[in-house]
Scaffold this active site. Structure first.
Site, PDB file in Angstrom:
ATOM      1  NE  ARG A   1      -3.721   0.056   0.332  1.00 20.60           N
ATOM      2  CZ  ARG A   1      -4.811  -0.086  -0.409  1.00 20.60           C
ATOM      3  NH1 ARG A   1      -5.239   0.926  -1.181  1.00 20.60           N
ATOM      4  NH2 ARG A   1      -5.470  -1.232  -0.433  1.00 20.60           N
TER       5      ARG A   1
ATOM      6  CG  HIS B   1      -6.355  -0.603   3.467  1.00 21.72           C
ATOM      7  ND1 HIS B   1      -5.634   0.569   3.388  1.00 21.72           N
ATOM      8  CD2 HIS B   1      -7.287  -0.539   2.488  1.00 21.72           C
ATOM      9  CE1 HIS B   1      -6.135   1.309   2.402  1.00 21.72           C
ATOM     10  NE2 HIS B   1      -7.113   0.664   1.827  1.00 21.72           N
ATOM     11  CB  CYS B   2      -0.877  -1.644   5.766  1.00 21.18           C
ATOM     12  SG  CYS B   2      -1.755  -0.658   6.989  1.00 21.18           S
ATOM     13  CB  ILE B   3      -0.014  -6.187   3.373  1.00 23.99           C
ATOM     14  CG1 ILE B   3      -1.305  -6.987   3.560  1.00 23.99           C
ATOM     15  CG2 ILE B   3       0.640  -5.909   4.726  1.00 23.99           C
ATOM     16  CD1 ILE B   3      -1.071  -8.365   4.206  1.00 23.99           C
TER      17      ILE B   3
END
Length: 338
Positions: free
Chosen positions: A86, A329-331
């Site tokens: 992300r 979500h960050c990955i």
């Protein structure tokens, strides 16, 4: 050209990820490293049941990737420093006239030139992914990460003052310069500035305020913002979240739906940043974070099911990901369908 970032609820072509490689984030021992690899691979495998997934794999991690990833997951080999797609990858946009796919290549400097971070190879990943996706690369001089923005697809973007205005990221920026660049690159005509992020995000390994840990747009005919809530006064975010809610209420008349935090308040690193806002929207489904808290996990699935009607809500244990500084979500990074 007018570039616009579609909302995450729009149809998607695929999801992009990066596979864990040896380094600070992976873990100090074999068991911890394997737990990280399994968490990233499990997320990729789950998403691949709904849409195509391409995961960037450093050559040193090739064998582990082959061992853990489903045959449905496509692999692209490229050198990596870390593996938070992300943030290191591009932000995909489309031209609102021609429909051409674009990829914003932000400057990445290790979340503000942190002394523990290396980013020489990660800084090249956005261009690598853009090329592989067949997207026009859109260079930007703004130091920014994908986890630091959330859009509604109608011109509004959520940001935080402590990221885009961070002097370790953009020492010469002010609100006007940031807003003009967000308009040029992602079509943002309205910027909502939230004051900060979660407490844990300001420790030595945090991003200093990524918005995707506190709030997101849920799409639909009625503007809806999903907002993290910490009901327990024993957690410092109990005082932080009302500040963020007030900023939202002053900036928008969108319906605000709270996602209460799980019951765990701390771990060995201090107050946890566990939240359900950091979920992944894919075609026909929502991949939600779970934290081994049946009551809170079930409640979050119910809320997400209500605000994303017609999508299957499924949970993945996200504790190993959060232990390393982020969430599901960050990955991940979505590529919109054309």
């Amino acid at each position: 050209m007018t570039w616009v970032m579609p909302p995450e609820t729009a149809p998607q072509e695929r999801t992009w990820m990066a596979f864990p490689r040896p380094g600070l984030t992976l873990g100090d021992d074999a068991a911890s490293a394997e737990a990280a690899r399994e968490a990233w691979a499990g997320t990729a495998n789950a998403i691949s049941e709904h849409q195509p997934v391409t995961i960037v794999v450093d050559p040193v991690a090739r064998a582990d990737a082959r061992r853990l990833l489903s045959a449905e997951v496509d692999v692209l080999e490229a050198p990596l420093d870390d593996f938070w797609m992300r943030d290191i990858g591009p932000t995909f946009v489309v031209d609102d006239v021609t429909g051409e796919l674009g990829a914003v290549d932000w400057v990445f400097n290790g979340w503000g030139a942190n002394p523990w971070s290396t980013w020489t190879r990660d800084a090249e990943i956005a261009a690598t992914v853009a090329s592989a996706a067949g997207a026009r690369r859109i260079p930007s001089l703004l130091v920014n990460e994908g986890g630091a923005i959330h859009v509604d697809g109608r011109g509004t973007v959520l940001v935080t003052e402590t990221v885009q205005l961070d002097p370790r990221r953009n020492p010469y920026a002010d609100r006007e310069r940031v807003e003009l660049e967000l308009e040029r690159t992602i079509g943002a005509t309205r910027v909502i500035w939230l004051p900060r992020g979660l407490t844990r995000d300001y420790d030595g390994f945090g991003t200093r305020g990524h918005v995707d840990m506190v709030a997101t747009f849920a799409g639909g005919a009625v503007d809806t913002v999903l907002l993290h809530a910490q009901p327990d006064p024993g957690h410092p975010d109990h005082l932080v979240m009302p500040q963020i809610r007030r900023a939202l209420e002053q900036a928008t008349d969108a319906t605000i739906v709270e996602l209460p935090a799980p019951s765990t308040l701390s771990d060995d690193g201090g107050p946890v940043d566990w939240n359900y806002v950091n979920h992944v929207v894919v075609n026909g489904a929502v991949i939600a974070c779970a934290f081994g808290d049946p009551v809170a996990d079930d409640r979050a699935r119910g809320i997400l099911g209500d605000v994303y009607p017609g999508r299957q809500v499924r949970s993945i244990d996200a504790r190993e990901v959060f232990a390393r500084g982020g969430g599901l979500h960050c990955i991940t990074q979505q590529q919109p369908a054309m």
